[in-house]
Design an enzyme around this catalytic site. Structure first.
Site, mmCIF file in Angstrom:
data_model
loop_
_atom_site.group_PDB
_atom_site.id
_atom_site.type_symbol
_atom_site.label_atom_id
_atom_site.label_comp_id
_atom_site.label_asym_id
_atom_site.label_seq_id
_atom_site.Cartn_x
_atom_site.Cartn_y
_atom_site.Cartn_z
ATOM 1 N N TYR A 149 0.842 -1.197 0.000
ATOM 2 C CA TYR A 149 0.000 0.000 0.000
ATOM 3 C C TYR A 149 0.877 1.248 0.000
ATOM 4 O O TYR A 149 2.009 1.233 0.505
ATOM 5 C CB TYR A 149 -0.940 0.005 1.203
ATOM 6 N N GLU A 150 0.334 2.311 -0.548
ATOM 7 C CA GLU A 150 1.075 3.561 -0.744
ATOM 8 C C GLU A 150 1.631 4.141 0.548
ATOM 9 O O GLU A 150 2.636 4.858 0.541
ATOM 10 C CB GLU A 150 0.140 4.572 -1.422
ATOM 11 N N SER A 151 1.006 3.834 1.671
ATOM 12 C CA SER A 151 1.444 4.385 2.951
ATOM 13 C C SER A 151 2.754 3.783 3.448
ATOM 14 O O SER A 151 3.311 4.248 4.443
ATOM 15 C CB SER A 151 0.359 4.171 4.007
ATOM 16 N N GLY A 152 3.241 2.734 2.770
ATOM 17 C CA GLY A 152 4.530 2.161 3.151
ATOM 18 C C GLY A 152 4.451 0.799 3.806
ATOM 19 O O GLY A 152 5.416 0.352 4.428
ATOM 20 N N GLY B 118 -0.994 8.459 -5.627
ATOM 21 C CA GLY B 118 0.154 7.785 -6.246
ATOM 22 C C GLY B 118 -0.172 7.132 -7.575
ATOM 23 O O GLY B 118 0.695 6.484 -8.180
#
Length: 242
Positions: free
Chosen positions: A42-45, A123
């Site tokens: 996921y984009e949050s890391g 993103g």
């Protein structure tokens, strides 16, 4: 049917960059059924998240709590995404055109004064540009499947063959578009999306009526296999709010 068809497209061990919404539903369903080794990013890391429910957003704590590792957002993009280490990017769309370009920014001709202002890019442009391939999940209507998107948030094949190469985009682009009516794939010569599969009970005329351009149909058109009881049970469990 759409979520199950999208889940089936993912295989075990694939590194999948997941968007929230229908892409997240499909990716988590795949991991719960036939692809338990699927790696959700996921984009949050969060790398290798294994949520036991659908996350509300990329910032949902369950993604970090169940991840193999949590890294910074710049590392997700600079190390994993941009160098092509992600196999599949899974995206949604507000508008999609015949060349797989995605709009999630504005509806209307005037960017400064649109009819509707959408959530924006996030993103998605990087995902569409750098993943080895991109799957798009979107409901198919004339409002969403348009001749030309009002705003190109994320590039598919631009205006046709050669555009991705001209723009320096390394990924293969949108190789699969899954809708509530069927599945579309790009023609290898023209890069235009072609109907290759219809879901059970859907006829081609209905798909064409729900498309804002003259949709081509593959001569090898097939029908999607109906959902199994196991798939339906897993999907219901995943989407049931406790």
């Amino acid at each position: 049917m759409m979520s199950i068809a999208a889940a089936r497209a993912l295989t075990g061990g694939t590194r999948c960059f997941v968007g929230i919404g229908l892409p997240s539903t499909a990716a988590n369903l795949a991991r719960r059924t036939h692809a338990p080794e699927l790696v959700l990013i996921y984009e949050s890391g969060t790398l290798g998240s294994k949520p036991d429910r659908l996350p509300a957003s990329i910032g949902d704590g369950i993604l970090a709590e169940t991840a193999d590792s949590v890294i910074s957002v710049p590392e997700v993009f600079n190390y994993w995404l941009q160098p092509g280490r992600i196999d599949v990017g899974f995206l949604g769309a507000a508008q999609l055109d015949r060349f797989g370009n995605i709009n999630t920014t504005v509806i209307g001709d005037d960017y400064a004064d649109p009819k509707v202002r959408l959530p924006g890019a996030g993103g998605a442009p990087e995902i569409a540009g750098s993943c080895r391939e991109v799957f798009v999940v979107v409901r198919q209507t004339r409002r969403s499947f348009v001749e030309r998107v009002d705003f190109v948030t994320s590039v598919g094949f631009g205006r046709g063959p050669g555009d991705r190469e001209r723009l320096g985009l390394p990924g293969a682009g949108p190789t699969l578009v899954i809708t509530d009516l069927g599945i579309l794939r790009p023609d290898p010569e023209t890069c235009e999306l072609v109907l290759s599969q219809v879901h059970p009970g859907v006829d081609v005329d209905h798909v064409r009526e729900s498309t804002g351009w003259a949709l081509d149909v593959s001569p090898e058109l097939t029908t999607t296999e109906a959902p199994t009881e196991d798939e339906l049970r897993a999907l219901r469990a995943l989407t049931t709010v406790s």
